[in-house]
Scaffold this motif. Sequence first.
Motif, mmCIF file in Angstrom:
data_model
loop_
_atom_site.group_PDB
_atom_site.id
_atom_site.type_symbol
_atom_site.label_atom_id
_atom_site.label_comp_id
_atom_site.label_asym_id
_atom_site.label_seq_id
_atom_site.Cartn_x
_atom_site.Cartn_y
_atom_site.Cartn_z
ATOM 1 N N LYS A 15 1.018 5.254 6.771
ATOM 2 C CA LYS A 15 2.190 5.159 6.130
ATOM 3 C C LYS A 15 3.244 5.986 6.903
ATOM 4 C CE LYS A 15 3.333 8.259 1.987
ATOM 5 N NZ LYS A 15 2.630 9.126 1.188
ATOM 6 N N GLU A 55 -1.359 0.506 -1.437
ATOM 7 C CA GLU A 55 -0.996 0.402 -2.701
ATOM 8 C C GLU A 55 -2.155 -0.074 -3.517
ATOM 9 O OE1 GLU A 55 2.694 -1.086 -3.979
ATOM 10 O OE2 GLU A 55 2.926 0.713 -3.102
ATOM 11 N N THR A 56 -2.930 -0.782 -3.256
ATOM 12 C CA THR A 56 -4.085 -0.956 -4.100
ATOM 13 C C THR A 56 -5.464 -1.425 -3.040
ATOM 14 O OG1 THR A 56 -3.667 -3.324 -4.278
ATOM 15 C CG2 THR A 56 -2.776 -1.902 -5.949
ATOM 16 N N LYS A 87 2.407 -1.463 1.193
ATOM 17 C CA LYS A 87 3.878 -1.845 1.123
ATOM 18 C C LYS A 87 4.331 -1.329 2.587
ATOM 19 C CE LYS A 87 7.508 -1.648 -1.950
ATOM 20 N NZ LYS A 87 8.022 -1.214 -3.380
ATOM 21 N N ILE A 104 4.738 -6.988 1.105
ATOM 22 C CA ILE A 104 3.433 -6.628 0.792
ATOM 23 C C ILE A 104 2.714 -6.976 1.840
ATOM 24 C CG2 ILE A 104 1.553 -6.741 -0.780
ATOM 25 C CD1 ILE A 104 3.702 -4.651 -1.939
ATOM 26 N N GLU A 136 -2.590 9.008 -2.589
ATOM 27 C CA GLU A 136 -2.714 7.574 -3.024
ATOM 28 C C GLU A 136 -4.227 7.027 -2.813
ATOM 29 O OE1 GLU A 136 -0.334 8.657 -0.698
ATOM 30 O OE2 GLU A 136 1.648 7.776 -1.222
#
Length: 630
Positions: free
Chosen positions: A173, A297-298, A313, A319, A360
């Motif tokens: 990140k 994100e997932t 992201k 994405i 996250e």
Amino acid sequence: MKKGFLRKLITATLAFSLSTSLLIGCESKSTSVAKAGTYTATESGFGGDVTVNVTISDEGKISSIDVTADSETPTIGGEAAPKLAKTIVDTQSLAVDTVSGATYTSTAVINAVTTALTEAGADIKALKNNKVSKNGQNEEVNVDVVVVGAGGSGTAAALAASEAGLNVLVVEKNPSAGGNSKIASGFFAIGTELQKNEGLDLSVDKAVQDLMEFNQYLSNGTIVRKIVENAADTVEWLQGYGVEFYLPEKTTQLAHEDDLYKWKTYHKFVDQATAFENMYSNLENMGAKVVYNTSLETIIKNDDGVVTGITAKKEDGGILTVNASATIICTGGFGADSEKTAAALNSNLFNSLGMPNAGEGISAIEEIGGFDLDATPLLHACQFAESTVKQDSAGENLAGFSDTSLTQILNTPLLWVDTTGSRFTNEDVVYDTAFWANAAYTVGGKYYIIVDKATLEAFSNGTSLTVSQAGPGAKMDLDDFVKLADASVEAGTAFKGSTLEELAEATGMNATDLKATVERYNSMIEKGSDTDYGKASTSLAYKVESGDFYAFDVRGVFLGTIGGVKVDDNMQVMTTDFELIPGLYAAGTTAGGYYTGVGYPPYEGLACGFAYTSGRIAGTSAVNYVNSLK
Ligand SMILES: Cc1cc2nc3c(=O)[nH]c(=O)nc-3n(C[C@H](O)[C@H](O)[C@H](O)COP(=O)(O)OP(=O)(O)OC[C@H]3O[C@@H](n4cnc5c(N)ncnc54)[C@H](O)[C@@H]3O)c2cc1C
């Protein structure tokens, strides 16, 4: 200039051209600004001043921004500052995002540029409204292993998977690797060559038993055993990738002195910045790829319950879908989520240090059936309230204490009272940073140090108390402590009264309780015996007798979080039914089980020992899993 900092001029001189208003993935309307010339402004960043020179072209555009951010952590704010300056020039906008992980520096750059542009007569409102729309392309990649998070655990996981010849992608990140691991000092391990060379014969069995007993057998035995058994080998393995360690000759945690397991197990990093550089050049040589500024994100789980990768992201708003045979989540804990940490600590009065990991990874794992077993803030040491000094990666003022000699007042066992005016602990806990913060936890994260003027004068000539040098340690220069204390009163971080009643009123304490506490404390000093909490007689040094009286506002500190989701001893994530989730691993402060129980055990370097060793185990487990699919 602060010792240990890389003093450098960061120049982001960026030729402006109309074409730069259309970036790859970013769009912005260009907004005409101001009178031609160069304008300078300075703001406070993370470690010191951030200065910008903003040049306006004859066309009234921002043509360049030179940033001097030499007091910022080189690999965090030092990298973020010119990057943000470039974005402002490219987009001709002040509506820019702060750089992840470098909020203080980013805010300083934006505010300084705003000041300079105001001086230039620019239309600040228009520049702030000139929103940059992100329209980055979506991307999809296929790899064997995706590692999310490039701190200690993620880096170890990526090295382990890469050395087995797998195709590895690291998704990070922040703009650079390291996370909290890069600002930590050392690593707990038993049975290393470094220890053997000193003739030390420490036992893994004893260390496991000590750790299990400390946490009352609430920690997971198989995980504790596996980590302690593998930590020494991990030290040697990391040395092979360019991480240098040394064993300290003595401990700064004076309460640990008599127990070698607490401190001769602390393998200190020689230079974390170089260590990360070396690990990443090794990773690159082995073919691994790293993408920065890209946030998880997932986690993707297929209909068979198998994890098949992640989505993240990108900085440009697009994405990134990573299809991976194995997924390893190493995004750290949730130290930056102030709501969650306040809920865990029953208080929002603690000070927080460390990288802004926001949890996250843990949340994404929970979304697909895993669960948070034991994540909690890592309570460690205390600092003066509102300290203006924050940590840097070079080691100085690491834990963010005040940078004056007043730290001697903080780091000695003087009289401590809670917010009502009652004494609450044996102040000798100051000599063990974990216990010290735990004591602050019992009083809501905040306590006061009570001294009188005579005590401050005594400190001005050199205190008879032993001053703790744990963490960043205290500054030992002789100074005028009354002057320093008065400056704290002025700054609102300490209180003063000519009587104890006045002091109680200033702090909101109960005057009767405070007076009773002080009287009792003075009488115990006279007797040379702390019959309430058993503080050593040598620590019963300074009575609190005559005005002026001072109360220093002190806060407990947490260093991010520890604990995390339920995993087995291969670091494979489990569901609430304790079933293994195929393809999904977690390590470091995303993974739980190592510390479940009463608190962070006072063994130096435990968190890094766990981060790197669990990361390596996760990487190896992922390799075995991927190979089993072939
Ligand atoms: C000031 C300080 C001093 C410390 N000193 C010590 C010490 O001396 N010894 C010790 O044992 N422990 C120490 N600790 C604790 C220790 O540093 C941590 O527990 C340990 O480093 C955690 O490692 P990690 O890999 O789990 O997390 P980190 O090293 O924090 O790595 C997590 C990584 O994940 C990235 N990330 C976060 N969210 C996302 C996302 N959504 N998508 C992609 N990437 C993401 C982060 O940017 C970061 O790079 C200290 C902590 C602090 C704050």
